[in-house]
Design a protein around this motif. Sequence first.
Motif, mmCIF file in Angstrom:
data_model
loop_
_atom_site.group_PDB
_atom_site.id
_atom_site.type_symbol
_atom_site.label_atom_id
_atom_site.label_comp_id
_atom_site.label_asym_id
_atom_site.label_seq_id
_atom_site.Cartn_x
_atom_site.Cartn_y
_atom_site.Cartn_z
ATOM 1 N N GLY A 160 41.681 58.652 42.540
ATOM 2 C CA GLY A 160 40.356 58.969 42.034
ATOM 3 C C GLY A 160 39.419 57.763 42.055
ATOM 4 N N ASP A 161 39.982 56.562 41.930
ATOM 5 C CA ASP A 161 39.185 55.325 41.953
ATOM 6 C C ASP A 161 39.026 54.745 43.358
ATOM 7 N N LEU A 162 39.928 55.083 44.272
ATOM 8 C CA LEU A 162 39.909 54.484 45.610
ATOM 9 C C LEU A 162 39.225 55.366 46.656
ATOM 10 N N ARG A 163 39.240 56.659 46.456
ATOM 11 C CA ARG A 163 38.743 57.570 47.488
ATOM 12 C C ARG A 163 37.240 57.442 47.689
ATOM 13 N N ASN A 164 36.781 57.887 48.839
ATOM 14 C CA ASN A 164 35.351 57.914 49.179
ATOM 15 C C ASN A 164 34.663 56.553 49.037
ATOM 16 N N ARG A 165 35.397 55.490 49.362
ATOM 17 C CA ARG A 165 34.828 54.124 49.330
ATOM 18 C C ARG A 165 34.256 53.750 47.971
ATOM 19 N N LEU A 174 35.570 51.912 45.649
ATOM 20 C CA LEU A 174 35.886 50.545 45.232
ATOM 21 C C LEU A 174 35.172 49.569 46.161
ATOM 22 N N ASN A 175 33.956 49.208 45.807
ATOM 23 C CA ASN A 175 33.128 48.244 46.553
ATOM 24 C C ASN A 175 33.015 48.555 48.044
ATOM 25 N N GLY A 176 33.068 49.818 48.398
ATOM 26 C CA GLY A 176 32.861 50.221 49.783
ATOM 27 C C GLY A 176 34.097 50.140 50.665
ATOM 28 N N GLU A 198 41.393 45.789 55.878
ATOM 29 C CA GLU A 198 41.902 44.548 55.284
ATOM 30 C C GLU A 198 43.425 44.433 55.379
ATOM 31 N N ARG A 199 44.064 45.458 55.948
ATOM 32 C CA ARG A 199 45.524 45.486 56.118
ATOM 33 C C ARG A 199 46.233 45.262 54.784
ATOM 34 N N LEU A 200 45.736 45.974 53.750
ATOM 35 C CA LEU A 200 46.295 45.877 52.408
ATOM 36 C C LEU A 200 46.921 47.205 52.010
ATOM 37 N N ILE A 201 48.166 47.130 51.579
ATOM 38 C CA ILE A 201 48.919 48.284 51.111
ATOM 39 C C ILE A 201 49.016 48.196 49.589
ATOM 40 N N ILE A 202 48.778 49.316 48.923
ATOM 41 C CA ILE A 202 48.950 49.413 47.480
ATOM 42 C C ILE A 202 50.107 50.372 47.234
ATOM 43 N N GLU A 203 51.083 49.920 46.459
ATOM 44 C CA GLU A 203 52.236 50.745 46.133
ATOM 45 C C GLU A 203 52.307 50.935 44.624
ATOM 46 N N ILE A 204 52.639 52.140 44.193
ATOM 47 C CA ILE A 204 52.844 52.435 42.780
ATOM 48 C C ILE A 204 54.326 52.721 42.601
ATOM 49 N N ASP A 205 54.939 51.951 41.705
ATOM 50 C CA ASP A 205 56.390 52.032 41.534
ATOM 51 C C ASP A 205 56.786 52.582 40.166
ATOM 52 N N GLY A 206 57.793 53.448 40.189
ATOM 53 C CA GLY A 206 58.422 53.920 38.962
ATOM 54 C C GLY A 206 59.610 53.029 38.641
ATOM 55 N N GLU A 257 40.687 45.468 39.386
ATOM 56 C CA GLU A 257 40.224 44.090 39.575
ATOM 57 C C GLU A 257 41.203 43.297 40.439
ATOM 58 N N THR A 258 42.492 43.552 40.268
ATOM 59 C CA THR A 258 43.509 42.873 41.084
ATOM 60 C C THR A 258 43.420 43.337 42.543
ATOM 61 N N ILE A 259 43.217 44.625 42.747
ATOM 62 C CA ILE A 259 43.061 45.143 44.106
ATOM 63 C C ILE A 259 41.839 44.505 44.767
ATOM 64 N N LEU A 260 40.734 44.424 44.044
ATOM 65 C CA LEU A 260 39.532 43.785 44.579
ATOM 66 C C LEU A 260 39.780 42.322 44.927
ATOM 67 N N ALA A 261 40.502 41.619 44.078
ATOM 68 C CA ALA A 261 40.812 40.215 44.349
ATOM 69 C C ALA A 261 41.583 40.078 45.661
ATOM 70 N N ALA A 262 42.519 40.996 45.899
ATOM 71 C CA ALA A 262 43.291 40.959 47.153
ATOM 72 C C ALA A 262 42.390 41.308 48.342
ATOM 73 N N LEU A 263 41.551 42.308 48.189
ATOM 74 C CA LEU A 263 40.655 42.717 49.269
ATOM 75 C C LEU A 263 39.666 41.610 49.629
ATOM 76 N N GLU A 264 39.213 40.878 48.623
ATOM 77 C CA GLU A 264 38.236 39.806 48.831
ATOM 78 C C GLU A 264 38.912 38.466 49.113
ATOM 79 N N ARG A 265 40.212 38.505 49.320
ATOM 80 C CA ARG A 265 41.031 37.334 49.683
ATOM 81 C C ARG A 265 41.014 36.234 48.631
#
Length: 140
Positions: free
Chosen positions: A34-39, A41-43, A64-72, A112-120
């Motif tokens: 819901g937060d990532l779809r349709n650009r 998160l900062n486009g 950006e060749r970034l993978i996000i994984e959600i772990d149980g 915020e952590t995802i953005l930090a990774a995307l923005e290197r």
Amino acid sequence: MSDLEDVRKRRLGKTAQARKLRQTETEEEYRLWGDLRNRQLNGYKFARQVPLGGYIVDFLCREERLIIEIDGFHHANSMPDTIRTLWLNEAGYSILRFWNHEITRERRAVLETILAALERRLFQRDDILRFYPAIVRTEN
């Protein structure tokens, strides 16, 4: 090395498996999507349940060749996850992992952590943040 070169090559059954995973997403995947779809998160454009090689990743920002994984909990100290992470890193993808409860309870910090990774702003391995950067090979 040929396996890494064709990381985007379709594997038999993986597209159908990814489609099924999209239909049976977890509550945490639904919330983060819901937060990532349709650009939103900062486009940055994300796709979900994307086949890469023999694996299916939860979320992928291709540009950006970034993978996000959600772990149980079943992912704690998982050797298959370690092997998978290394393979994807060697294929040129950085990986950021979050626990289910982080998505539920700390979503703003997750974004915020995802953005930090995307923005290197994250660029080296961090076991606390669970960030694993792509392995860049240099030819001699």
